[in-house]
Design a protein around this motif. Structure first.
Motif, PDB file in Angstrom:
ATOM      1  N   ALA A 154      -8.689   1.734  -3.870  1.00 25.10           N
ATOM      2  CA  ALA A 154      -7.523   0.981  -2.649  1.00 25.10           C
ATOM      3  C   ALA A 154      -6.676   1.808  -3.534  1.00 25.10           C
ATOM      4  CB  ALA A 154      -6.988   0.215  -3.297  1.00 25.10           C
ATOM      5  N   VAL A 155      -6.045   3.231  -2.978  1.00 25.27           N
ATOM      6  CA  VAL A 155      -4.889   4.008  -3.839  1.00 25.27           C
ATOM      7  C   VAL A 155      -3.318   3.725  -2.744  1.00 25.27           C
ATOM      8  CG1 VAL A 155      -4.130   5.823  -3.760  1.00 25.27           C
ATOM      9  CG2 VAL A 155      -6.446   6.014  -3.664  1.00 25.27           C
ATOM     10  N   ILE A 156      -3.594   2.451  -3.917  1.00 24.05           N
ATOM     11  CA  ILE A 156      -1.494   1.177  -3.583  1.00 24.05           C
ATOM     12  C   ILE A 156      -0.521   2.850  -3.267  1.00 24.05           C
ATOM     13  CG2 ILE A 156      -0.556  -0.378  -4.056  1.00 24.05           C
ATOM     14  CD1 ILE A 156      -2.938  -0.623  -3.166  1.00 24.05           C
ATOM     15  N   GLY A 157       0.107   3.398  -2.723  1.00 22.61           N
ATOM     16  CA  GLY A 157       0.683   4.660  -3.031  1.00 22.61           C
ATOM     17  C   GLY A 157       0.633   5.408  -2.920  1.00 22.61           C
ATOM     18  N   ALA A 178      -6.180   3.960   2.311  1.00 20.18           N
ATOM     19  CA  ALA A 178      -5.319   3.507   1.244  1.00 20.18           C
ATOM     20  C   ALA A 178      -3.926   2.350   1.341  1.00 20.18           C
ATOM     21  CB  ALA A 178      -4.340   5.033   1.334  1.00 20.18           C
ATOM     22  N   TYR A 179      -2.773   2.198   0.483  1.00 18.85           N
ATOM     23  CA  TYR A 179      -1.995   1.580   1.385  1.00 18.85           C
ATOM     24  C   TYR A 179      -0.543   1.902   1.045  1.00 18.85           C
ATOM     25  CZ  TYR A 179       1.836  -2.224   2.036  1.00 18.85           C
ATOM     26  OH  TYR A 179       2.446  -2.650   2.063  1.00 18.85           O
ATOM     27  N   ASP A 180       0.507   2.086   1.745  1.00 18.26           N
ATOM     28  CA  ASP A 180       1.512   1.854   1.461  1.00 18.26           C
ATOM     29  C   ASP A 180       2.941   1.661   2.065  1.00 18.26           C
ATOM     30  OD1 ASP A 180       4.162   3.767   0.774  1.00 18.26           O
ATOM     31  OD2 ASP A 180       3.524   5.143  -0.245  1.00 18.26           O
ATOM     32  N   ASP A 183       4.522   5.124   6.620  1.00 18.47           N
ATOM     33  CA  ASP A 183       3.931   5.273   7.325  1.00 18.47           C
ATOM     34  C   ASP A 183       3.131   6.374   6.690  1.00 18.47           C
ATOM     35  OD1 ASP A 183       2.705   6.269   9.267  1.00 18.47           O
ATOM     36  OD2 ASP A 183       4.039   6.836  10.727  1.00 18.47           O
ATOM     37  N   ILE A 184       2.288   6.504   6.227  1.00 16.73           N
ATOM     38  CA  ILE A 184       1.268   7.581   5.992  1.00 16.73           C
ATOM     39  C   ILE A 184       0.062   7.680   7.086  1.00 16.73           C
ATOM     40  CG2 ILE A 184       2.132   6.545   3.451  1.00 16.73           C
ATOM     41  CD1 ILE A 184      -1.165   5.202   3.382  1.00 16.73           C
ATOM     42  N   SER A 185      -0.475   7.636   8.215  1.00 17.30           N
ATOM     43  CA  SER A 185      -0.571   8.125   9.321  1.00 17.30           C
ATOM     44  C   SER A 185      -1.394   9.573   8.774  1.00 17.30           C
ATOM     45  CB  SER A 185      -0.819   7.291  11.138  1.00 17.30           C
ATOM     46  OG  SER A 185       0.318   7.414  10.271  1.00 17.30           O
ATOM     47  N   ALA A 196      -4.557   0.737   4.602  1.00 19.57           N
ATOM     48  CA  ALA A 196      -5.251  -0.777   5.011  1.00 19.57           C
ATOM     49  C   ALA A 196      -3.606  -1.474   5.941  1.00 19.57           C
ATOM     50  CB  ALA A 196      -5.327  -1.339   3.786  1.00 19.57           C
ATOM     51  N   HIS A 197      -3.834  -2.784   6.711  1.00 21.24           N
ATOM     52  CA  HIS A 197      -1.840  -3.041   6.921  1.00 21.24           C
ATOM     53  C   HIS A 197      -1.489  -3.570   5.728  1.00 21.24           C
ATOM     54  CE1 HIS A 197      -4.046  -2.016  11.110  1.00 21.24           C
ATOM     55  NE2 HIS A 197      -5.117  -2.653  10.884  1.00 21.24           N
TER      56      HIS A 197
END
Length: 322
Positions: A154-157, A178-180, A183-185, A196-197
C-alpha cells in the motif's frame, strides 16, 4: 548575456543567511549571483533571532525552525528557501502574512528517498538488522524472513516519491494499491496499480505499507490506533516521510500485539527520540531506525543545491523588482 548575468546587478548587496549544512554548489551558485552569503550551520535559535534582521534571504534544511517569532524579527527578509522537500519546520502562513516567499526543492530527492524506502522494505522483510547484529556477535544463526514478490504494497501518498517507489516495487514483483486524498486515477492507470477508496481500505489489503505524505494538520498521526487495528497481522510499515505522521505510542502497541510484524523508520516525531515510546521503538528488536537519511546522498544534495539556488535567486530578484 545569461539570465543570471542580467540579474546580478539587481541582486548585488543582498544578504543570505544559511543556517544548516548544505552542498557547496548551493553556496557557490548564490555567490555567483552576486549575493553576500553567510554560512552558519549549527547557529543557535538565540543567535538566529539576533542575526535575522540583517538578511534578505534565509536558507534552511530540517534542523532550523522558522516560526512566527523568527519571521517577525526578520525586518528585511524577502525569501525563505528550504533546501529539501518538506516545509513543516517553516511557518508558511506567517511568512505569507509578512510578504515573504517560501521556496523549496520538491523533486530533487525523489530517487534517493525512493531507493531508501525500498532498501528499508527489503531490510524489514528479510530481518537484515537482526542477522547483521548476530554476525557482529559471532553468532552464526539463520534468521527467517519473507519474500516481497507477489505481496501487496500500500503506497499512501501518490506524489513523486510514492510513484517512484511504485515503479521499483513493481519491478520486484509486488502488487500495488495506492491511496491519496487527491485524484490519482490517471497516474494509477499509467502505472497499472489499483486505487483504494479510503486509507483503511488500503491498509486492510496490504502486506506492507509505505508512507509518502507531507506533514499537515490532516496527516498528523495519520497512522494511529484505528489504522493499525485494520491492518493485516504481521504487516510491514515503512515511513520515510515525516515522523509525526505515525503515532509512536500506537505503533509500539501494534508491534507488541503482533499487528505490525516489523517497522522500518527513517523519521520520528522527535529526532533524536524524546518520548518513552520513541525510545522503546528505537530499541525494539523488530524496528529498523535510520537517522533521517532519505535525501542524504551526494546526488540528491547536488540536485537540491541547484534547484534551491535557482528558486531563491528568481524569487529574490522578483521581490526586488528585477
Amino acid at each position: 548575456m545569461t539570465k543570471l548575468e542580467k540579474l546580478r546587478p539587481c541582486l548585488e548587496g543582498a544578504r543570505v543567511l544559511v543556517t544548516d549544512p548544505v552542498d557547496g554548489l548551493l553556496l557557490e551558485a548564490l555567490k555567483a549571483a552576486g549575493l553576500e552569503v553567510d554560512y552558519r550551520p549549527g547557529i543557535t535559535r538565540g543567535e538566529l533571532l539576533v542575526a535575522i534582521p540583517g538578511y534578505d534571504a534565509l536558507v534552511v534544511r530540517s534542523r532550523t525552525k522558522v516560526d512566527r517569532v523568527v519571521i517577525e524579527r526578520a525586518e528585511r527578509l524577502k525569501v525563505i528557501a528550504r533546501a529539501g522537500v518538506g516545509l513543516d519546520n517553516i511557518d508558511v502562513h506567517a511568512a505569507h502574512e509578512h510578504g515573504i516567499r517560501v521556496v523549496n526543492a520538491p523533486g530533487a530527492a525523489t530517487q534517493s528517498v525512493a531507493e531508501l524506502t525500498i532498501a528499508l522494505l527489503i531490510a524489514a522483510a528479510r530481518r537484515l538488522h537482526e542477522s547483521i547484529e548476530l554476525a557482529r556477535k559471532g553468532i552464526w544463526k539463520k534468521v527467517m524472513g519473507v519474500e516481497l514478490y507477489g505481496k501487496t504494497l500500500a503506497v499512501i501518498g501518490f506524489g513523486r516519491i510514492g510513484r517512484r517507489v511504485t515503479e521499483i516495487a513493481k519491478a520486484i514483483g509486488m502488487d500495488i494499491i495506492a491511496y491519496d486524498v487527491v485524484d490519482i486515477s490517471n497516474y494509477a492507470e499509467k502505472l497499472g496499480v489499483s486505487v483504494a477508496h479510503s486509507l483503511h481500505d488500503a491498509l486492510a489489503e496490504a502486506d506492507a505499507v509505505t508512507l509518502h505524505v507531507p506533514l499537515t494538520p490532516d496527516t498528523y498521526h495519520l497512522m494511529s490506533w484505528d489504522e493499525f487495528r485494520v491492518m493485516k497481522r504481521g504487516a510491514i510499515l515503512v515511513n520515510t516521510s515525516r515522523g509525526a505522521v505515525v503515532d509512536s505510542e500506537a505503533l509500539l502497541w501494534a508491534l507488541e500485539e503482533g499487528i505490525v510484524g516489523a517497522a522500518a523508520l527513517d523519521v520520528l516525531e522527535h529526532e533524536p527520540p524524546e518520548t518513552e515510546a520513541e525510545r522503546k521503538l528505537a530499541a525494539h528488536p523488530r524496528v529498523i531506525l535510520t537517522t533521517h537519511i532519505g535525501a542524504s546522498t551526494i546526488e540528491a544534495q547536488r540536485r537540491v543545491a541547484v534547484e534551491t539556488a535557482r528558486k531563491l535567486i528568481e524569487a529574490l530578484a522578483d521581490a526586488r523588482g528585477c
